[in-house]
Design an enzyme around this catalytic site. Structure first.
Site, PDB file in Angstrom:
ATOM      1  N   GLN A  17      38.316  51.156  25.323  1.00  0.00           N
ATOM      2  CA  GLN A  17      37.857  51.123  23.924  1.00  0.00           C
ATOM      3  C   GLN A  17      37.087  52.360  23.444  1.00  0.00           C
ATOM      4  OE1 GLN A  17      35.071  48.535  20.877  1.00  0.00           O
ATOM      5  NE2 GLN A  17      35.550  47.583  22.788  1.00  0.00           N
ATOM      6  N   GLU A 139      31.259  47.959  27.874  1.00  0.00           N
ATOM      7  CA  GLU A 139      30.457  47.641  26.688  1.00  0.00           C
ATOM      8  C   GLU A 139      29.117  46.952  26.973  1.00  0.00           C
ATOM      9  OE1 GLU A 139      30.982  48.026  23.212  1.00  0.00           O
ATOM     10  OE2 GLU A 139      28.999  47.146  23.092  1.00  0.00           O
ATOM     11  N   ASP A 168      30.816  50.735  23.105  1.00  0.00           N
ATOM     12  CA  ASP A 168      32.122  51.399  23.116  1.00  0.00           C
ATOM     13  C   ASP A 168      32.413  52.098  21.793  1.00  0.00           C
ATOM     14  OD1 ASP A 168      32.875  50.799  25.689  1.00  0.00           O
ATOM     15  OD2 ASP A 168      33.884  48.937  25.154  1.00  0.00           O
ATOM     16  N   GLY A 246      12.575  45.560   9.742  1.00  0.00           N
ATOM     17  CA  GLY A 246      12.092  46.584   8.816  1.00  0.00           C
ATOM     18  C   GLY A 246      10.816  46.099   8.150  1.00  0.00           C
ATOM     19  N   GLY A 247      10.382  46.814   7.139  1.00  0.00           N
ATOM     20  CA  GLY A 247       9.138  46.469   6.460  1.00  0.00           C
ATOM     21  C   GLY A 247       9.278  45.311   5.481  1.00  0.00           C
ATOM     22  N   GLN A 248      10.500  44.860   5.243  1.00  0.00           N
ATOM     23  CA  GLN A 248      10.730  43.760   4.293  1.00  0.00           C
ATOM     24  C   GLN A 248      11.183  42.540   5.090  1.00  0.00           C
ATOM     25  OE1 GLN A 248       9.960  44.431   1.256  1.00  0.00           O
ATOM     26  NE2 GLN A 248      10.249  46.630   1.007  1.00  0.00           N
TER      27      GLN A 248
END
Ligand code: COA
Length: 414
Positions: A17, A139, A168, A246-248
């Site tokens: 792959q 993978e 992959d 994240g920050g939200q």
């Protein structure tokens, strides 16, 4: 309109792959991709996970579109002579064999440069130089060793691998960028160069925000993680369920039908700027005046309760209705789309992101087309080649006569 990489010739020694995703991308952009495969065997994925007996699998066909196939035994003397001609003929060679395989065939980087100093030689390996450099890697090994698995999963439960093939396909994508960068540099330097990308490094690059969190931990708890404020933080960045990272703050909540439909869920992000609209939509206008709720900092210790309240509302609607109501309010959200829904989505067909192609042995099949769109260089997605389909034509192009080709065939080199 010309293809962006028209004229670039790729000697594609890739298999499985990671490497094939890289060369398929370059082929969509217009490079001539010559896939070299072992005579009679080919890329192992041709025969893996076959849905139709004795027909190239979808595993293979969906990773090798727009390529030409040449069968060549690069370990035989005749095969090595042909391989040398191919190195002279091509601009880029790409491989993802186990460490040292090309060297064992006699084609070291030094030898390749002697044959063609303009050659760009690109490789995917599992690990870079270090204790694991000789290991074979697939993978999920890369997901585990690159920081993805330790940071993915439910809190307090086992590490999880993700469905996205970040080890992959992710590394193939990184390698493709390295190749076009080296091609660009060659226009100035006139010389090729070695391009390598380790799967562990590619995964870690995609897990950058988790190394960020590892360092933030030294300065106190990660307040946006579900473990805050009541749970424990250990020494390493923990798994965080479906927290946004994240920050939200964000979470996956149930929608109408979740009892029977495994994909009746939606991801909702409670972005501060759109919070008022969201609170009103779910019937919680009271939060807007309440100091325990009306700032992002006040909400952090009660995110679980907040998403429970949001879920009470989303459970009264299907995931598309939630999307229709929340998007005009600027609340970022995303329904959990199944592969069935994606395969049937007309807008993805219109943009060429999902393409139906015709194969001489399997008939029509769906593939993911080029997700990167260039305004003046369209990518036409074509079917994968049959094993050795282009052997004769490629050998003629590199200067072999009909007699040479016949001799190579009887020697078993092609
Ligand atoms: C993917 C991987 C684990 C598969 O391992 P594998 O099936 O044992 O295959 P190998 O890469 O070892 O190659 C098998 C042999 O076939 C040989 N071979 C391949 N193409 C050939 C050809 N056209 N003619 C003659 N021999 C060929 C190789 O030279 C190698 O021989 P060697 O072991 O004597 O050196 C391994 O290739 C790997 O770790 N690759 C790097 C990381 C990677 O890309 N992993 C993700 C794959 S999706």
């Amino acid at each position: 309109m010309s293809k962006a990489l028209e004229g670039v010739k790729i000697l594609d020694m890739t298999h499985v792959q990671s490497g094939p995703t890289c060369t398929q991308l370059l082929a969509w952009f217009g490079a001539d991709c010559i896939k070299v495969e072992r005579p009679g065997v080919g890329d192992a994925t041709r025969g893996q996970l076959q849905d139709i007996p004795d027909v190239d699998s979808l595993y293979f066909t969906m990773l090798n579109g727009n390529k030409r196939s040449l069968t060549l035994n690069t370990k035989s003397d005749d095969g090595k002579a042909i391989f040398t001609k191919l190195i002279e003929h091509c601009d880029v060679m790409v491989e993802n064999f186990a460490p040292g395989a090309l060297d064992r065939m006699g084609f070291t980087w030094e030898r390749i440069q002697e044959i063609n100093p303009r050659m760009i030689y690109a490789s995917v390996k599992g690990f870079g130089p270090g204790p694991y450099e000789d290991c074979k890697v697939y993978e999920n090994v890369a997901q585990c060793t690159g920081g993805s698995a330790s940071t993915t999963g439910e809190i307090g439960s086992v590490p999880l691998v993700t469905g996205a093939q970040i080890g992959d396909s992710g590394t193939g994508l990184h390698l493709a960028l390295g190749i076009v960068t080296a091609l660009f540099h060659r226009t100035v330097s006139g010389k090729g160069q070695r391009v390598t990308c380790a799967m562990q490094d590619g995964v870690l690059n995609l897990c950058r925000v988790k190394l960020r969190d590892q360092q933030r931990l030294a300065h106190g708890p990660l307040t946006e993680y579900p473990q805050y404020p009541n749970g424990e933080f250990g020494e390493a960045a923990p798994r965080a369920g479906n927290a946004s990272g994240g920050g939200q703050p964000g979470w996956i909540v149930k929608c109408k039908g979740w009892e029977t439909d495994p994909d009746a869920y939606i991801y909702v992000i409670t972005q501060a700027a759109a919070f008022a609209g969201l609170a009103k939509a779910i019937g919680h206008e009271d939060w807007l005046e309440d100091p325990e709720w009306n700032t992002p900092a006040a909400r952090l210790p009660r995110l679980e309760q907040m998403f429970d309240e949001i879920e009470k509302w989303t459970m009264t609607k299907n995931k598309f209705e939630v999307m229709d109501i929340l998007n005009p309010l600027n609340v970022p959200c995303g329904p959990i789309l199944s592969m069935k829904e994606l395969a049937e989505e007309p807008s993805l067909r219109d943009t060429g992101t999902i393409v139906e192609v015709d194969h001489p042995e399997r008939g029509k099949y769906l593939t993911v087309g080029n997700p990167v769109k260039l305004s003046d260089s369209p990518a036409d997605v074509a079917r994968s080649p049959l094993l050795g389909e282009h052997t004769d034509e490629i050998l003629r192009e590199i200067g072999l006569s009909a007699d040479d080709i016949a001799a190579s065939k009887s020697a078993g080199a092609v």
